[in-house]
Design a protein around this motif. Structure first.
Motif, PDB file in Angstrom:
ATOM      1  N   PRO A 220       0.819  -1.224   0.000  1.00 44.59           N
ATOM      2  CA  PRO A 220       0.000   0.000   0.000  1.00 44.59           C
ATOM      3  C   PRO A 220       0.848   1.267   0.000  1.00 44.59           C
ATOM      4  CG  PRO A 220      -0.815  -1.577   1.630  1.00 44.59           C
ATOM      5  CD  PRO A 220       0.489  -2.115   1.126  1.00 44.59           C
ATOM      6  N   MET A 221       2.056   1.209   0.579  1.00 42.41           N
ATOM      7  CA  MET A 221       2.921   2.398   0.641  1.00 42.41           C
ATOM      8  C   MET A 221       3.560   2.706  -0.712  1.00 42.41           C
ATOM      9  SD  MET A 221       4.830   1.700   4.304  1.00 42.41           S
ATOM     10  CE  MET A 221       5.535   3.343   4.500  1.00 42.41           C
ATOM     11  N   LEU A 222       3.586   1.695  -1.603  1.00 44.44           N
ATOM     12  CA  LEU A 222       4.283   1.875  -2.881  1.00 44.44           C
ATOM     13  C   LEU A 222       3.517   2.785  -3.824  1.00 44.44           C
ATOM     14  CD1 LEU A 222       5.460  -1.800  -3.619  1.00 44.44           C
ATOM     15  CD2 LEU A 222       6.759   0.052  -2.587  1.00 44.44           C
ATOM     16  N   ARG A 223       2.229   3.038  -3.513  1.00 46.66           N
ATOM     17  CA  ARG A 223       1.411   3.848  -4.422  1.00 46.66           C
ATOM     18  C   ARG A 223       1.745   5.336  -4.347  1.00 46.66           C
ATOM     19  NH1 ARG A 223      -3.154   1.526  -1.812  1.00 46.66           N
ATOM     20  NH2 ARG A 223      -3.367  -0.653  -2.471  1.00 46.66           N
ATOM     21  N   GLN A 224       2.487   5.726  -3.324  1.00 50.54           N
ATOM     22  CA  GLN A 224       2.788   7.155  -3.146  1.00 50.54           C
ATOM     23  C   GLN A 224       3.681   7.658  -4.284  1.00 50.54           C
ATOM     24  OE1 GLN A 224       3.670   8.068   1.195  1.00 50.54           O
ATOM     25  NE2 GLN A 224       3.830   5.859   1.175  1.00 50.54           N
ATOM     26  N   PRO A 225       3.604   8.957  -4.576  1.00 49.36           N
ATOM     27  CA  PRO A 225       4.394   9.493  -5.687  1.00 49.36           C
ATOM     28  C   PRO A 225       5.895   9.356  -5.434  1.00 49.36           C
ATOM     29  CG  PRO A 225       3.263  11.261  -4.481  1.00 49.36           C
ATOM     30  CD  PRO A 225       2.729   9.972  -3.972  1.00 49.36           C
ATOM     31  N   GLY A 226       6.631   9.039  -6.487  1.00 48.00           N
ATOM     32  CA  GLY A 226       8.087   8.966  -6.400  1.00 48.00           C
ATOM     33  C   GLY A 226       8.628   7.636  -5.908  1.00 48.00           C
ATOM     34  N   ILE A 227       7.766   6.712  -5.534  1.00 45.27           N
ATOM     35  CA  ILE A 227       8.233   5.412  -5.033  1.00 45.27           C
ATOM     36  C   ILE A 227       8.135   4.393  -6.173  1.00 45.27           C
ATOM     37  CG2 ILE A 227       7.948   3.648  -3.237  1.00 45.27           C
ATOM     38  CD1 ILE A 227       8.524   6.470  -2.138  1.00 45.27           C
ATOM     39  N   GLU A 228       9.270   3.797  -6.518  1.00 45.29           N
ATOM     40  CA  GLU A 228       9.291   2.851  -7.636  1.00 45.29           C
ATOM     41  C   GLU A 228       9.787   1.493  -7.148  1.00 45.29           C
ATOM     42  OE1 GLU A 228      11.303   2.605 -12.116  1.00 45.29           O
ATOM     43  OE2 GLU A 228      11.701   4.310 -10.817  1.00 45.29           O
ATOM     44  N   PHE A 229       9.005   0.438  -7.363  1.00 49.42           N
ATOM     45  CA  PHE A 229       9.391  -0.905  -6.906  1.00 49.42           C
ATOM     46  C   PHE A 229       9.840  -1.738  -8.097  1.00 49.42           C
ATOM     47  CE2 PHE A 229       8.419  -5.356  -5.697  1.00 49.42           C
ATOM     48  CZ  PHE A 229       9.229  -5.439  -4.572  1.00 49.42           C
ATOM     49  N   LEU A 230      11.126  -2.110  -8.109  1.00 49.72           N
ATOM     50  CA  LEU A 230      11.685  -2.830  -9.263  1.00 49.72           C
ATOM     51  C   LEU A 230      11.671  -4.338  -9.095  1.00 49.72           C
ATOM     52  CD1 LEU A 230      14.843  -0.545  -9.645  1.00 49.72           C
ATOM     53  CD2 LEU A 230      12.726  -0.397 -10.969  1.00 49.72           C
ATOM     54  N   GLY A 231      11.365  -4.850  -7.916  1.00 53.05           N
ATOM     55  CA  GLY A 231      11.499  -6.296  -7.672  1.00 53.05           C
ATOM     56  C   GLY A 231      12.959  -6.671  -7.496  1.00 53.05           C
ATOM     57  N   GLU A 232      13.265  -7.972  -7.687  1.00 58.46           N
ATOM     58  CA  GLU A 232      14.637  -8.442  -7.498  1.00 58.46           C
ATOM     59  C   GLU A 232      15.476  -8.088  -8.733  1.00 58.46           C
ATOM     60  OE1 GLU A 232      14.606 -12.529  -6.299  1.00 58.46           O
ATOM     61  OE2 GLU A 232      16.753 -12.568  -5.846  1.00 58.46           O
ATOM     62  N   ILE A 233      16.678  -7.561  -8.531  1.00 51.68           N
ATOM     63  CA  ILE A 233      17.533  -7.285  -9.690  1.00 51.68           C
ATOM     64  C   ILE A 233      18.704  -8.254  -9.712  1.00 51.68           C
ATOM     65  CG2 ILE A 233      16.895  -4.830  -9.839  1.00 51.68           C
ATOM     66  CD1 ILE A 233      19.619  -4.154  -8.558  1.00 51.68           C
ATOM     67  N   ARG A 234      19.299  -8.414 -10.888  1.00 57.91           N
ATOM     68  CA  ARG A 234      20.433  -9.321 -11.054  1.00 57.91           C
ATOM     69  C   ARG A 234      21.734  -8.629 -10.644  1.00 57.91           C
ATOM     70  NH1 ARG A 234      21.162  -9.941 -16.285  1.00 57.91           N
ATOM     71  NH2 ARG A 234      19.594  -8.393 -16.810  1.00 57.91           N
TER      72      ARG A 234
END
Lengths: 351, 351
Positions: A220-234
């Motif tokens: 729910p916190m990820l919806r705020q402006p400027g927050i980007e969730f990329l998941g797991e990165i290599r």
């Protein structure tokens, strides 16, 4: 020196996915080979190494759908090391405490790096019994709950010098890298970024155990402006992700035994804003490679200061303190002192 | 003989709650003492025994809220046994396979009873490595997945002769006793009783792991007429519960390694109607102590036949085949043959 490195079997060495311990064993193994040592790596069969590889299972246990219980596989690995023990000058274990009963008779030439948190009450009676086994901590803070163990050194982790690339000019975002779990503080990171008015990029995996926490608290916190969730990165994406950040947020809420991501950021020249827990004050030079804070308000204020830190100086500290070469040299020094019986006190007493 | 019995730490010996292995170790220990042997019991500190008790933890791990990981406690127990090993003629383990790496050097005077199911693929590579360690099965069927191990005997479980009371005249109900879990077949038991038109009393505990199965599958079935759910009963209530039943239903749907409740019923004179899985054909004398069936229709038809079986004859079979005295005598014979090096083949080969 003829050295045996004994890795966990959960992930391969290096790991295909997450797996901090297996990554450190991989870096150490290759650095010891570069120094001219003869290294045998005990690890899962899908490991990738220049060392001689000895395996008791074909692939990393976490990736094998037939595996329900890792324990018998690890015990089998320990038995294989025992059978081959005479081929080595030194035996270096990374499998927690499971091998202690079998290797007590080898304590004059065996050493164990403890990679996890040690504040679990279940460890206490076991650790008291085996207080003669030589152990290495990855930070001084990690030792606190078990001060009576036979600590022979603290050896901080290291990374290959050129694994990550120095970035002189970051873009304008904050970074969070790790697991989505309460102890890593993703909520704090989001609040800090929002209060600072800076974008936050989150690169993180969500373990099955943390799925409910992710769904109910973090998502729910990820919806705020400027927050980007990329998941797991290599691994290959880390240089860009960390290097382009103006700072890494490390708002941990647990006794962090080491915190690899802090030195990954340093390797890119990126300062770290971290909470004063566990190893943090040992890993960070406050005011040089990052800023150590005690609450979220301090963290928000630290962001501007962090952006003024000299990124070349941060990289220079990484090269001096946190390379795999330095880590391997530290361990060779531990091995030599062990073989010269320089830990005589406790070792002889219980012999 | 100076005998060490090494019990699991999950429950005390005997257990305050559920815990088949710890109960068997308790019966065996007391029976060996009755035979004049000098027994040391390695078990949790809240165990109750006439043997010398050696403990490494104050109470059963399952009852200790501070315990999250039983493994270091069990490893500590194993280390304590190793330190004291020279005080005993024979070391008898009941802790699965965890001690194998430590006790390989003691295999000429150590023996391990395997209490669980052995058809888990994770066990295979470990068991192959340790195919020289003397092991005892609790039924021949249990061995099937690991035929290459060094099986020195099958020793069926036994109960103290007077633990349960013979009941010549039952009341008119069927009984189900055990855990509510799919492999124990409570659904089958309910369907069988309903089709036979007889009341069914269910005395069973519901583990946390089986809570969802209980709620969604079993509980709705309990509303049917004649089905009575008693929850978990105490040891002292078993005589009445089993003895008053016209038959015990044992409709297992897994490779049951032994099935203590079958011999508990026999001790009361109560016949058992059981599915042909795992140890069942070894424990039951078909047509004497019970009836072995292959499906629910056969089970329904068997109920009438079971009621005509001679309850005194059933008790007589129990007294001949399934007392703790017989079990202890069997184990002493195993110990003697071990000490006389009568298992030379595999033992010497790998020595």
């Amino acid at each position: 020196m003829r050295i045996a490195q004994v890795a966990p079997l959960i992930e391969s060495v290096p790991p295909k996915l997450y797996g901090g311990t297996e990554r450190v064993v991989a870096y150490l193994t290759e650095a010891l080979i570069d120094m001219g040592h003869e290294v045998t790596l005990f690890a899962s069969g899908d490991s990738n190494t220049r060392a001689r590889l000895v395996s008791t299972c074909p692939r990393a246990l976490r990736l094998d759908p037939a595996v329900r219980d890792p324990l018998p596989h690890t015990l089998l690995l320990i038995e294989r090391v025992r059978q081959m023990a005479d081929e080595f000058d030194i035996l270096h274990f990374h499998v927690d405490l499971l091998h202690f009963p079998t290797f007590r008779g080898y304590k004059h030439r065996s050493v164990t790096t403890l990679h996890g948190r040690l504040d679990l009450p279940d460890l206490l009676p076991f650790a008291r019994e085996f207080d003669d086994m030589p152990v290495v901590s990855i930070s001084d803070a990690q030792r606190t709950p078990l001060p009576f163990m036979n600590w022979v050194a603290t050896v901080p982790h290291g990374l290959p010098k050129d694994l990550l690339t120095f970035q002189p000019k970051p873009e304008g975002y904050l970074a969070f890298l790790g697991r989505i779990s309460p102890e890593k503080g993703p909520e704090r990171a989001i609040r800090i970024a929002r209060r600072a008015g800076l974008p936050l990029k989150i690169a993180a995996k969500v373990d099955r155990a943390d799925q409910a926490y992710y769904e109910t608290v973090v998502r729910p916190m990820l919806r705020q402006p400027g927050i980007e969730f990329l998941g797991e990165i290599r691994e290959a994406e880390k240089s860009e992700f960390l290097g382009n950040a103006v700072a890494l947020l490390f708002p941990v809420d647990w006794p962090e035994p080491f915190g690899l991501v802090m030195i990954e950021a340093m390797a890119c020249g990126t300062p770290v804003i971290a909470f004063r827990r566990g190893s943090v004050p040992e890993v960070l030079d406050d005011g040089v490679t990052g800023l150590i804070v005690d609450d979220e308000a301090q963290a928000v204020r630290a962001i501007e200061h962090a952006q003024r830190l000299d990124r070349r100086a941060i990289r220079a500290v990484f090269e001096r303190r946190f390379t795999a070469e330095r880590m391997a040299a530290d361990y060779v020094s531990v091995y030599r002192r062990l073989l010269q019986h320089e830990y005589n006190g406790k070792l002889e007493e219980a012999a």
